[in-house]
Each structure stands twice: as structure tokens, then as C-alpha cells.
Design a protein around this motif. Structure first.
Motif, PDB file in Angstrom:
ATOM      1  N   ARG A 193       0.838  -1.203   0.000  1.00  0.00           N
ATOM      2  CA  ARG A 193       0.000   0.000   0.000  1.00  0.00           C
ATOM      3  C   ARG A 193       0.872   1.252   0.000  1.00  0.00           C
ATOM      4  N   LYS A 194       1.878   1.280   0.869  1.00  0.00           N
ATOM      5  CA  LYS A 194       2.788   2.436   0.927  1.00  0.00           C
ATOM      6  C   LYS A 194       3.556   2.571  -0.383  1.00  0.00           C
ATOM      7  N   LEU A 195       3.938   1.427  -0.939  1.00  0.00           N
ATOM      8  CA  LEU A 195       4.674   1.430  -2.199  1.00  0.00           C
ATOM      9  C   LEU A 195       3.833   2.084  -3.305  1.00  0.00           C
ATOM     10  N   ALA A 196       2.543   1.744  -3.355  1.00  0.00           N
ATOM     11  CA  ALA A 196       1.642   2.324  -4.364  1.00  0.00           C
ATOM     12  C   ALA A 196       1.485   3.822  -4.161  1.00  0.00           C
ATOM     13  N   GLU A 197       1.323   4.257  -2.919  1.00  0.00           N
ATOM     14  CA  GLU A 197       1.173   5.686  -2.633  1.00  0.00           C
ATOM     15  C   GLU A 197       2.452   6.453  -2.971  1.00  0.00           C
ATOM     16  N   ASP A 198       3.595   5.880  -2.630  1.00  0.00           N
ATOM     17  CA  ASP A 198       4.884   6.520  -2.954  1.00  0.00           C
ATOM     18  C   ASP A 198       5.036   6.696  -4.459  1.00  0.00           C
TER      19      ASP A 198
ATOM     20  N   VAL B 263       5.538  10.319  -9.117  1.00  0.00           N
ATOM     21  CA  VAL B 263       5.206  10.632 -10.514  1.00  0.00           C
ATOM     22  C   VAL B 263       4.604  12.033 -10.606  1.00  0.00           C
ATOM     23  N   ASN B 264       3.680  12.337  -9.695  1.00  0.00           N
ATOM     24  CA  ASN B 264       3.030  13.639  -9.743  1.00  0.00           C
ATOM     25  C   ASN B 264       3.944  14.773  -9.309  1.00  0.00           C
ATOM     26  N   ARG B 265       4.937  14.488  -8.513  1.00  0.00           N
ATOM     27  CA  ARG B 265       5.933  15.523  -8.180  1.00  0.00           C
ATOM     28  C   ARG B 265       6.733  15.899  -9.419  1.00  0.00           C
ATOM     29  N   GLN B 266       7.056  14.912 -10.247  1.00  0.00           N
ATOM     30  CA  GLN B 266       7.738  15.228 -11.514  1.00  0.00           C
ATOM     31  C   GLN B 266       6.877  16.167 -12.359  1.00  0.00           C
ATOM     32  N   ILE B 267       5.594  15.835 -12.441  1.00  0.00           N
ATOM     33  CA  ILE B 267       4.687  16.615 -13.292  1.00  0.00           C
ATOM     34  C   ILE B 267       4.523  18.034 -12.766  1.00  0.00           C
TER      35      ILE B 267
ATOM     36  N   HIS C 270      -3.083   7.147 -15.561  1.00  0.00           N
ATOM     37  CA  HIS C 270      -2.486   5.826 -15.778  1.00  0.00           C
ATOM     38  C   HIS C 270      -1.701   5.370 -14.552  1.00  0.00           C
ATOM     39  N   THR C 271      -1.262   6.331 -13.726  1.00  0.00           N
ATOM     40  CA  THR C 271      -0.550   5.955 -12.505  1.00  0.00           C
ATOM     41  C   THR C 271      -1.439   5.107 -11.599  1.00  0.00           C
ATOM     42  N   GLU C 272      -2.760   5.340 -11.670  1.00  0.00           N
ATOM     43  CA  GLU C 272      -3.667   4.541 -10.845  1.00  0.00           C
ATOM     44  C   GLU C 272      -3.620   3.073 -11.267  1.00  0.00           C
TER      45      GLU C 272
ATOM     46  N   PHE D  72      -5.933  -0.012  -4.416  1.00  0.00           N
ATOM     47  CA  PHE D  72      -5.547   1.409  -4.451  1.00  0.00           C
ATOM     48  C   PHE D  72      -6.556   2.238  -5.253  1.00  0.00           C
ATOM     49  N   THR D  73      -6.856   3.455  -4.757  1.00  0.00           N
ATOM     50  CA  THR D  73      -7.630   4.440  -5.524  1.00  0.00           C
ATOM     51  C   THR D  73      -6.873   5.758  -5.513  1.00  0.00           C
ATOM     52  N   LEU D  74      -6.890   6.435  -6.638  1.00  0.00           N
ATOM     53  CA  LEU D  74      -6.056   7.628  -6.832  1.00  0.00           C
ATOM     54  C   LEU D  74      -6.550   8.878  -6.113  1.00  0.00           C
ATOM     55  N   PRO D  75      -7.836   9.262  -6.224  1.00  0.00           N
ATOM     56  CA  PRO D  75      -8.245  10.572  -5.693  1.00  0.00           C
ATOM     57  C   PRO D  75      -7.892  10.846  -4.232  1.00  0.00           C
ATOM     58  N   PRO D  76      -8.102   9.909  -3.273  1.00  0.00           N
ATOM     59  CA  PRO D  76      -7.780  10.238  -1.881  1.00  0.00           C
ATOM     60  C   PRO D  76      -6.306  10.554  -1.650  1.00  0.00           C
TER      61      PRO D  76
END
Length: 509
Positions: A257-262, A267-271, A399-401, A411-415
Motif C-alpha cells: 500500500r505504501k509502495l503504491a502511494e509513494d 510521478v506527480n511531483r515530476q509533473i 495511468h498511474t492509478e 488502491f484508488t487515486l483521488p484520496p
């Protein structure tokens, strides 16, 4: 140089594939005699009719070969043009092309091969454009050596030239090709493809990401580039030894779970913080190291955002969160996606109906990828065509989701993403305001600098008309320029003064 016979054969193959891929559309537009004639001369491709249209397109691209596989992979980003079922099928295209013989690769290396004490006979990866071998330098370092396949650049250029010619001619008769600006999309793909032939560009981006990772994102590892061995057709970089995301069994030792959140956050920090991001993230390009950090490889396709596109995207994202359809349409107009013939009121109504469907759901119940495809279906209905850079960005964010769910199925992306974006919005607004202020200041400074010349031209023009510009009114223009450059906050007061002067002057004339 391609022979006329070979070119004609290739044109016939591509035309045949296009004929059967668009067969249902052609049935509604052309006489049956034309269809019978097409089935006869393109009978080699008749087998495509055994498949549903989305599968048919994928198989046709695979059959046409490496160039078209690459183009199909790029088409999978055009979610504004193709429905979801086509996108899902195009995403299945695998760039697993048979490698060229080792002796051909060694010829490309030339004298550089003396730098290696070991060089693998079999590549660890082979795509349309390049293949990757492992090697060991004389200092004992294990490296990955990416080499452009000999002759592939000319081959792809010829294939793309043929495709451009066909699409240009067909767009005169096939309305959807014009509506969705397919000729310009193919030209954009050509530019991206040709960029991949210069590996020094890829190496430069790797250095940029590596610096970002070292300074700001400790969860990310980017292979180091060995510049002394890197040139246009060869890239030598650090070899990454980790677990590929495709190897799920070896991920069990991590907190998934932590791995998915990380993964999603980095990815979004790059963006959002670097404005540059990996444009081809799939499980084969992502490794998990033993300490839980991520390593990205293969930077042949990069997403980069211009400040104006980035501003429009933030405006768009904020408007979606606030359910503000006026702002959504304004953001789309800002990037030139809304044509003059679009019924804006109808578009806003459809967007509002769509957002109402999701607005009161808990974040954990929103599937970001499904949301994304449904939203793009509305823009496609109104022939809203998004810029390539914005599409790659939107697709990468959602796509990261999918990738995160490979790591952690629930995992869900929005939260995870919404709190991060909320923290970032104030900083973005400040940066955007500062950029626009600097741009306006430069424009005002230019106005002041050029004012004497503009005034002289205006006076000469008035002299020709035998009219004079009153000195007081000329001084108002000069004063306005100075106020804009020196103290913009006083502009409303100054304009009020000028308005009152002109009003009373006009009343006395």
C-alpha cells in the motif's frame, strides 16, 4: 533510397489495412461496387474482418511492422480521438521486435567496444528503434548499453512519409480525418519519433531527472549516464538491479500500500514540480529496489509542459474539483481545444451532467481512469481536440492509478492525489501570478521604450490629415505608459482622471 516497386507495395499494404479498418464507415459512405472492388484488390487484408474493429486496428498495426507498432503506441495517447475500447486495445501493442545480430550492434559501437571487457550476446530488450545490452566497463562497473539499430532511421522515415501522404490525400474525402486533425497528429508523431533517434537528448533528460531525485525526491532513483561513452546512436548508463513491477511475487516483502502511494506521489511531483515527466511509464520500465525506492528506465518519450499549458491544466483540475463548467471550458479555450463551431452552452450542460454523476461520491469510490475516459468521451462528442502535451499529461496522471493497482490492488487515486494538489495550488497561483506580472512588466517597459517613436509616427499621421494632437492628450498617453511600468496599482485612478477629463472636454466641444 526506396525503389518505386517497394514504395508502391508498401502504399498498397497500408491502404489495404486502412480500407478494412474503416470498413464499417465506408459501408455508409460509398457504393457497394467500391467495396467489392476494394475487397478484391486488398484481399490480402480481408482476414481483418474476422475481428471486432478495435482488435482489427491493433492486428493491422502489428502486421504492418515496427514503425506502425510505434505509431499505434503513440495513438494510444489520443484519448480525445479514439473511444476507450480502441485505446485499451492499442495499449496492448508490445514493442517486442526481433533484435538485430550482435555483429551489427558492434559495428555501430565502432572503437567504443574496446571500453568493455564483457558485452552480452543477447539483448535484454529490443524495440522498434533500439536494443539494450548489458556490458561491463574496464573499471568493473556493470552498465546498460542502448544502441540505435542500423538502418532503422531511414526505414521509419520512409514509412512515415508514406503514411503522411496517404492520410493527407484521404482527409480530402474522409471527414473524420479532418474533424480530428489526423494529418497534424501524424506530423506530431513524426517529430516525437525522430527525437528518439538522438540518444544524447534522452541522456540529458536522464540527468535532469537524476538531479531532481537527488535534491528533492529520495524515493526515486535514475540511472547515471556515462557521458564519455554516449553519443547520438549509443547511450551507456548505470545498470539497475531491482524487481520489475511485472514480477509480483517478489513484491510481497514490501508494504505494498505504501509502495503504491509513494509511486503516485513521486510521478506527480515530476509533473507538478518539475514540469517534465516520463512519458512511457509501464511496468517494464519501473523497478523496485531492495530498500523500497523506485527506479525508472527508458526515457525515450518525455512529457514536457509549457507554462501556458500547465496553467490551463491547473485551471482545468481546479474547475473539475469545484464543478465549475465555465472555468473548465475557459481552460479548454486557453489551449485552443474549443473550435468556433462548438456549441459552448451545450458542452457546459453535458459537462455539468457528467460532474453531477461523481460529485457526491466518496473519493475512495471514484475510479480515476474511468472518470478520465468518460470525461474525454464528452470532449470527443464536441470534437474538442487537446494538445498532445496535455493529453500525455492527463493520461500519465490517470495511468498511474492502473500501475499503482498492480502494486496494491485496492488502491484508488483521488484520496492520495487530492490533498497533494490542494497543498500545491497556492504555490502554483503565486508562481503563475509572478510569471504573468514579469511578462506584463516586460511589455510595459517595451511600450515606454518605444513611446517616442510611436508618438512621432502618430503626430506625422495627424499632420498628413492636417490635424494636431493636443499636447495635453499626448501627455496622457505618456503618463499612462509610465504608470503601467512604475506603479500599476494606480492605473484605475489614472484612467478615471483621464475619463473625467475627456468627458468634460467632450461636453464643452
Amino acid at each position: 533510397m526506396i525503389s518505386i516497386k517497394e514504395r508502391n507495395r508498401r502504399v498498397k499494404d497500408v491502404t489495404g489495412a486502412l480500407f478494412f479498418c474503416s470498413y464499417e464507415y465506408l459501408k455508409t459512405k460509398v457504393p457497394s461496387s467500391f467495396l467489392r472492388f476494394g475487397r478484391l484488390i486488398f484481399r490480402k487484408w480481408k482476414f481483418l474482418l474476422d475481428y471486432p474493429p478495435p482488435v482489427r486496428l491493433r492486428i493491422a498495426l502489428e502486421t504492418l511492422g515496427p514503425t506502425y507498432i510505434k505509431i499505434g503506441q503513440m495513438l494510444s495517447t489520443r484519448v480525445d480521438v479514439f473511444p476507450e475500447e480502441y485505446i485499451k486495445e492499442l495499449e496492448k501493442l508490445q514493442d517486442n521486435v526481433p533484435p538485430v545480430p550482435l555483429e551489427d550492434i558492434l559495428k555501430v559501437l565502432g572503437n567504443m567496444k574496446e571500453a568493455f571487457v564483457e558485452f552480452s550476446e543477447r539483448p535484454i530488450g529490443s524495440g522498434s528503434i533500439a536494443q539494450v545490452h548489458t556490458a561491463v566497463l574496464r573499471n568493473g562497473k556493470k552498465v546498460a548499453v542502448k544502441v540505435i539499430k542500423p538502418g532503422v532511421e531511414d526505414h521509419i522515415k520512409k514509412d512515415v512519409a508514406i503514411l503522411k501522404l496517404l492520410v493527407k490525400k484521404l482527409s480530402r474525402f474522409v471527414k473524420p480525418l479532418r474533424d480530428y486533425r489526423i494529418p497534424s497528429i501524424i506530423e506530431e508523431f513524426e517529430r516525437v519519433l525522430l527525437d528518439e533517434f538522438d540518444l544524447t537528448k534522452e541522456a540529458s533528460y536522464m540527468e535532469m531527472f537524476r538531479k531532481f531525485a537527488e535534491e528533492k525526491e529520495p524515493r526515486l532513483v535514475i540511472p547515471a549516464v556515462y557521458w564519455e561513452y554516449t553519443k547520438r546512436d549509443v547511450l551507456v548508463s548505470e545498470f539497475i538491479n531491482g524487481t520489475k513491477l511485472t514480477n509480483l511475487k517478489n513484491l510481497e516483502k514490501f508494504d505494498r500500500r505504501k509502495l503504491a502511494e509513494d509511486f503516485v506521489i513521486l510521478v506527480n511531483r515530476q509533473i507538478f514540480e518539475l514540469s517534465v515527466f516520463h512519458g512511457d511509464l509501464h511496468p517494464g520500465n519501473i523497478f523496485v529496489l531492495d530498500d523500497g525506492r523506485f527506479a525508472f528506465v527508458d526515457f525515450g518519450i518525455i512529457g514536457r509542459l509549457s507554462p501556458d499549458t500547465f496553467s490551463a491544466f491547473f485551471m482545468f483540475s481546479y474547475a473539475v474539483m469545484k464543478r465549475d463548467v465555465d472555468m473548465i471550458v475557459e481552460a479548454l479555450k486557453k489551449v485552443g481545444a474549443v473550435g468556433d463551431n462548438v456549441d459552448e452552452q451545450l458542452l457546459k450542460r453535458e459537462l455539468l451532467i457528467f460532474l453531477d454523476k461523481y460529485y457526491n461520491r466518496p473519493l475512495s469510490k471514484i475510479d480515476a481512469e474511468k472518470f478520465f475516459y468518460e470525461e474525454l468521451a464528452i470532449t470527443r462528442q464536441f470534437k474538442v481536440i487537446l494538445p498532445e502535451e496535455l493529453l500525455v499529461l492527463l493520461k500519465t496522471v490517470t495511468h498511474t492509478e492502473s500501475i499503482a493497482r498492480i502494486i496494491y490492488p485496492d488502491f484508488t487515486l483521488p484520496p492520495v492525489l487530492q490533498p497533494y494538489l490542494k497543498r500545491l495550488i497556492p504555490k502554483f497561483i503565486l508562481e503563475d501570478f509572478r510569471r504573468r506580472t514579469m511578462k506584463a512588466t516586460a511589455a510595459y517597459a517595451s511600450l515606454v521604450e518605444n513611446f517616442p517613436e510611436l508618438l512621432e509616427k502618430s503626430l506625422k499621421k495627424d499632420k498628413i490629415k492636417k490635424e494636431e494632437m493636443p499636447i495635453l492628450e499626448a501627455s496622457f498617453i505618456l503618463g499612462f505608459s509610465i504608470i503601467l511600468a512604475a506603479k500599476p496599482i494606480m492605473t484605475p485612478v489614472y484612467l478615471l482622471f483621464v475619463f473625467l477629463y475627456l468627458f468634460f472636454k467632450g461636453g464643452n466641444d
